[in-house]
Write an enzyme that holds these catalytic residues in place. Sequence first.
Site, PDB file in Angstrom:
ATOM      1  CG  ASP A  37      78.715 204.649  78.289  1.00 36.16           C
ATOM      2  OD1 ASP A  37      79.192 205.326  77.191  1.00 36.16           O
ATOM      3  OD2 ASP A  37      79.125 203.449  78.200  1.00 36.16           O
ATOM      4  N   GLY A 133      86.060 192.152  68.974  1.00 36.94           N
ATOM      5  CA  GLY A 133      85.888 193.125  68.043  1.00 36.94           C
ATOM      6  C   GLY A 133      84.659 193.536  67.227  1.00 36.94           C
ATOM      7  CB  SER A 137      80.798 193.983  75.817  1.00 38.41           C
ATOM      8  OG  SER A 137      80.382 195.500  75.564  1.00 38.41           O
ATOM      9  CB  SER A 138      84.921 190.345  73.623  1.00 34.44           C
ATOM     10  OG  SER A 138      85.835 191.378  73.016  1.00 34.44           O
ATOM     11  CB  SER A 139      87.195 194.150  76.665  1.00 39.51           C
ATOM     12  OG  SER A 139      86.268 195.255  76.235  1.00 39.51           O
ATOM     13  CD  GLU A 171      87.274 198.424  78.160  1.00 43.60           C
ATOM     14  OE1 GLU A 171      86.944 197.167  78.852  1.00 43.60           O
ATOM     15  OE2 GLU A 171      87.193 198.250  77.060  1.00 43.60           O
ATOM     16  CG  ASP A 183      80.595 197.901  76.707  1.00 45.89           C
ATOM     17  OD1 ASP A 183      79.493 198.477  76.558  1.00 45.89           O
ATOM     18  OD2 ASP A 183      81.406 198.257  76.194  1.00 45.89           O
ATOM     19  CE1 TYR A 235      83.156 204.407  72.746  1.00 45.66           C
ATOM     20  CE2 TYR A 235      84.656 205.769  73.969  1.00 45.66           C
ATOM     21  CZ  TYR A 235      83.752 205.025  73.946  1.00 45.66           C
ATOM     22  OH  TYR A 235      82.813 204.862  75.086  1.00 45.66           O
TER      23      TYR A 235
HETATM   24  C1  GLA Z   1      81.699 200.932  73.833  1.00 52.92           C
HETATM   25  C2  GLA Z   1      82.129 201.399  75.147  1.00 52.92           C
HETATM   26  C3  GLA Z   1      80.926 201.943  76.116  1.00 52.92           C
HETATM   27  C4  GLA Z   1      79.855 202.780  75.255  1.00 52.92           C
HETATM   28  C5  GLA Z   1      79.511 202.118  73.776  1.00 52.92           C
HETATM   29  C6  GLA Z   1      79.128 202.988  73.118  1.00 52.92           C
HETATM   30  O1  GLA Z   1      80.972 199.557  73.856  1.00 52.92           O
HETATM   31  O2  GLA Z   1      82.698 200.635  75.718  1.00 52.92           O
HETATM   32  O3  GLA Z   1      81.185 202.431  77.292  1.00 52.92           O
HETATM   33  O4  GLA Z   1      80.327 204.137  74.949  1.00 52.92           O
HETATM   34  O5  GLA Z   1      80.827 201.909  72.927  1.00 52.92           O
HETATM   35  O6  GLA Z   1      77.425 203.370  73.578  1.00 52.92           O
END
Ligand code: GLA
Length: 393
Positions: A37, A133, A137-139, A171, A183, A235
């Site tokens: 992404d 965690g 994508s809890s956030s 974020e 996400d 990351y």
């Molecule tokens: C997390 C990030 C996303 C994406 C993924 C990996 O979920 O929030 O933006 O980069 O990692 O695909």
Amino acid sequence: MTALHDARGLFADLTDREPDGVWSAPGRVNLIGEHTDYNEGFVLPFAIPHRTFAAAAARDDDRIRVASTFAEQPVEVSLRDLETLFPTASGSAPAVPEWSAYPLGVAWALRALRADRTMFGVDIAIASDVPVGAGLSSSAAIEGAVAAALAELWALGIDPVTLAQAGRRAENEAVGAPTGIMDQMASTLGRADAATFLDCRTLETRSIPTGFEAAGLELLVIDTRVKHAHSTGGYRERREACERGAGLLGIRSLRDATTADLPRAAALMDDTTFRRVRHVITENQRVLDTVAVLEAEGPHGIGQLLVASHASMRDDFEISVAELDAAVDAALAAGAIGARMTGGGFGGAAIALVERTQVAAVADAVERVFVDAGFTAPHIFTVTPSEGPRRDV
Ligand code: GLA
């Protein structure tokens, strides 16, 4: 529906009154397209039934107060303070408790949409069913629920893409996690019958029915319970390697390269940067191939693409961990059609595409492998595509 109930209960404790409404947004799994992404590439996530709820009501002053069932104390600031709190300086922690930077960051991003900034204060109480965690994508679910609440209370009249962009700003610029937009888009564009194919450069989307149900398949989530965070460490390093690789190739982003560029890339960069680049280039192609297979012949044909995606993340991008590899290997050995880690990596969850009749056998096999390896017991459940943000009450 316990989280809906918990959000209302927390709101009552906080304010002694009824909320004006309760809004919610879903978490997501990503079927395929990892770390593509922020390289302006392709992803194919879908929203899951697990949701985060925000009970909210207008105040008659200019203060915003947020509370959450997973924090001890609410956080309260004036709306004007938001502009001094954010953006958080690059590389430092937010000036408010980190959990509160998600909802407050959304309020800050949405306020910027209206030039006169004549918004009123709001009380917000948050509770969630989305495991934290776990790479689900809890956030983004928090951001989506709070954005939906504020958009309606402040009468902003905005579309799901703008909601997603506000979440991503929260974020990136309030929390300081250098993530892409997958996400938030997966959450705000969620549909009960399809995955979302997203071009992260143009933000164009296409709904792609997964066809799992009709094909007698289930998507299993295997939450390894290894917690991860994306505001620091691996990351960010992966993202920097991708940017370095694009720079050496002389392109704006890795989206502009194809597998035909791999020999040139190999000659231009060190081995580690090359493998990061190879993951992204091949993963973009796997997303396109997955969409083509789903549309042409249905989900039984995508298994090998999921398996290849996992191998690429394990060997080239190096973001898997022993528990994720064990979950994927055990699921495949027990008959899964395909399996891969999902989300940012360094922990979190794997997904496995499994015949409905095999779900219990695959789950048992994964649990057994975890016991034998001395890992914490995984949390295993099935998910189906689900709808995006909505008002529940
Ligand atoms: C997390 C990030 C996303 C994406 C993924 C990996 O979920 O929030 O933006 O980069 O990692 O695909």
